[in-house]
Design a protein around this motif. Structure first.
Motif, PDB file in Angstrom:
ATOM      1  N   LEU A  52       0.830  -1.215   0.000  1.00 33.35           N
ATOM      2  CA  LEU A  52       0.000   0.000   0.000  1.00 33.35           C
ATOM      3  C   LEU A  52       0.861   1.260   0.000  1.00 33.35           C
ATOM      4  O   LEU A  52       0.479   2.292  -0.563  1.00 33.35           O
ATOM      5  N   PHE A  53       2.027   1.179   0.634  1.00 33.33           N
ATOM      6  CA  PHE A  53       2.900   2.354   0.712  1.00 33.33           C
ATOM      7  C   PHE A  53       3.294   2.836  -0.676  1.00 33.33           C
ATOM      8  O   PHE A  53       3.487   4.030  -0.887  1.00 33.33           O
ATOM      9  N   LEU A  56       1.266   5.631  -1.956  1.00 39.41           N
ATOM     10  CA  LEU A  56       1.115   6.859  -1.167  1.00 39.41           C
ATOM     11  C   LEU A  56       2.081   7.955  -1.570  1.00 39.41           C
ATOM     12  O   LEU A  56       1.896   9.114  -1.198  1.00 39.41           O
ATOM     13  N   PHE A  60       5.564   9.375   2.249  1.00 37.43           N
ATOM     14  CA  PHE A  60       5.377   8.350   3.270  1.00 37.43           C
ATOM     15  C   PHE A  60       6.471   7.300   3.274  1.00 37.43           C
ATOM     16  O   PHE A  60       6.329   6.222   3.821  1.00 37.43           O
ATOM     17  N   ALA A  63       7.371   6.522   6.808  1.00 37.99           N
ATOM     18  CA  ALA A  63       6.391   5.633   7.427  1.00 37.99           C
ATOM     19  C   ALA A  63       6.615   4.197   6.957  1.00 37.99           C
ATOM     20  O   ALA A  63       6.556   3.253   7.744  1.00 37.99           O
ATOM     21  N   GLU A  66       9.671   2.748   8.695  1.00 36.70           N
ATOM     22  CA  GLU A  66       9.315   2.471  10.090  1.00 36.70           C
ATOM     23  C   GLU A  66       8.513   1.180  10.205  1.00 36.70           C
ATOM     24  O   GLU A  66       8.823   0.303  11.010  1.00 36.70           O
ATOM     25  N   LYS A  70       9.815  -2.734  11.526  1.00 37.10           N
ATOM     26  CA  LYS A  70       9.219  -3.387  12.688  1.00 37.10           C
ATOM     27  C   LYS A  70       8.647  -4.756  12.309  1.00 37.10           C
ATOM     28  O   LYS A  70       8.783  -5.714  13.062  1.00 37.10           O
ATOM     29  N   ARG A 105       7.083  -4.183  21.779  1.00 38.79           N
ATOM     30  CA  ARG A 105       6.815  -2.805  21.371  1.00 38.79           C
ATOM     31  C   ARG A 105       6.597  -2.740  19.852  1.00 38.79           C
ATOM     32  O   ARG A 105       5.695  -2.061  19.376  1.00 38.79           O
ATOM     33  N   ARG A 109       3.292  -1.431  17.732  1.00 35.42           N
ATOM     34  CA  ARG A 109       3.341  -0.441  16.644  1.00 35.42           C
ATOM     35  C   ARG A 109       2.738  -1.009  15.358  1.00 35.42           C
ATOM     36  O   ARG A 109       2.022  -0.309  14.638  1.00 35.42           O
ATOM     37  N   LEU A 116      -4.714   1.599  11.803  1.00 30.55           N
ATOM     38  CA  LEU A 116      -4.756   2.822  10.998  1.00 30.55           C
ATOM     39  C   LEU A 116      -5.363   2.541   9.622  1.00 30.55           C
ATOM     40  O   LEU A 116      -6.206   3.285   9.133  1.00 30.55           O
ATOM     41  N   ILE A 117      -4.943   1.461   9.024  1.00 25.88           N
ATOM     42  CA  ILE A 117      -5.474   1.097   7.703  1.00 25.88           C
ATOM     43  C   ILE A 117      -6.962   0.788   7.799  1.00 25.88           C
ATOM     44  O   ILE A 117      -7.752   1.188   6.944  1.00 25.88           O
ATOM     45  N   LEU A 120      -8.731   3.980   8.125  1.00 25.17           N
ATOM     46  CA  LEU A 120      -8.674   4.677   6.833  1.00 25.17           C
ATOM     47  C   LEU A 120      -9.708   4.110   5.858  1.00 25.17           C
ATOM     48  O   LEU A 120     -10.435   4.847   5.208  1.00 25.17           O
ATOM     49  N   HIS A 148       2.175   9.371  18.935  1.00 27.14           N
ATOM     50  CA  HIS A 148       3.364   9.864  18.239  1.00 27.14           C
ATOM     51  C   HIS A 148       3.813  11.204  18.817  1.00 27.14           C
ATOM     52  O   HIS A 148       2.996  11.968  19.333  1.00 27.14           O
ATOM     53  N   VAL A 156       3.685  13.968   9.494  1.00 29.84           N
ATOM     54  CA  VAL A 156       2.628  13.169   8.871  1.00 29.84           C
ATOM     55  C   VAL A 156       1.543  14.079   8.296  1.00 29.84           C
ATOM     56  O   VAL A 156       1.121  13.916   7.145  1.00 29.84           O
TER      57      VAL A 156
END
Ligand code: 1PZ
Length: 211
Positions: A52-53, A56, A60, A63, A66, A70, A105, A109, A116-117, A120, A148, A156
């Motif tokens: 998906l990135f 964008l 992004f 993002a 990041e 992770k 952690r 995240r 978030l998706i 969205l 954040h 962002v």
């Protein structure tokens, strides 16, 4: 054929992958309330999301780095930790659940990314937020912004202006309004229980979720 539109797309693959995960959860619920979700298939589904990135734009890129870093950390740990529970167990033992870079952690995240998706997509399909920018801004503000730093939030929100339009996004995803609705709804339904499951991993260990 027209009826097949949106069938083999990235969005359809992401939706299918999370449907498989949530089916394993559901099929276990009658027999075992403490289901042990396996790390490897979870990471595979999370990795698919990265495509998906590509839709964008450059704003992004950070993002993406990041998120993928992770997910990669979790993927590399899958040899050592068979399930999500084992990750939490290990960080509980070492008192590193919230430590920067710890697997627990990172999992938190990545879960926020999945949520978030989901937010969205919900906004994108609601009648209110027609533009991708509006849908993404609202979703980010609800799901991720509270956790954040202000510097990240500012970056962002600035990046949101560079998001493609609704039409451009559909084109890049090779979806129509109709097929995007089908596939986004599939993801929304399937990711919900997964997100809830991850939250419960922390809650049942008495770890709050305000971070
Ligand atoms: C079509 C989709 C449009 C959605 C646009 C929304 C983009 C949100 C961008 C989020 C940027 C995150 C920047 C970095 C944040 C880090 O400070 C945190 C904390 O890391 P830690 O201190 O624990 O090491 N990192 C994260 O929260 C992980 C990354 C989450 C971003 C997930 C986005 C996934 C969804 C994108 C859809 C393609």
């Amino acid at each position: 054929a027209f009826e097949d539109a949106g069938a083999g797309t990235s969005l359809a693959k992401i939706a299918g992958s999370f449907e498989e995960l949530s089916e394993t959860l559901e099929s276990s619920l009658d027999s075992d309330s403490d289901y042990d979700l396996r790390l490897k298939p979870f990471c595979e589904a999370c990795t698919l999301v990265s495509v998906l990135f590509g839709c964008l734009g450059i704003a992004f890129k950070f993002a993406e780095m990041e998120y993928t870093a992770k997910v990669r950390g979790l993927t590399e740990a899958a040899g050592k930790y068979e399930t999500l529970n084992r990750i939490l167990d290990n960080d509980m033992k070492n008192d590193t659940v919230k430590s920067p870079g710890s697997l627990s952690r990172n999992l938190r995240r990545v879960r926020q990314g999945l949520d978030l998706i989901r937010a969205l997509f919900l906004n994108f399909l609601s009648s209110g937020d027609r533009s991708l920018k509006e849908a993404a801004t609202t979703a980010y503000g609800d799901v991720c912004a509270p956790y954040h730093t202000w510097a990240v939030r500012a970056a962002v929100y600035a990046g949101m202006c560079a998001l493609p339009t609704r039409q451009q996004l559909l084109l890049k995803l090779n979806e129509t309004e109709e097929t995007a609705e089908i596939n986004m709804k599939r993801y929304i339904s399937a990711a919900g229980p997964i997100i809830q499951y991850i939250d419960n991993l922390y809650i049942k260990r008495k770890i709050n979720l305000d971070w």
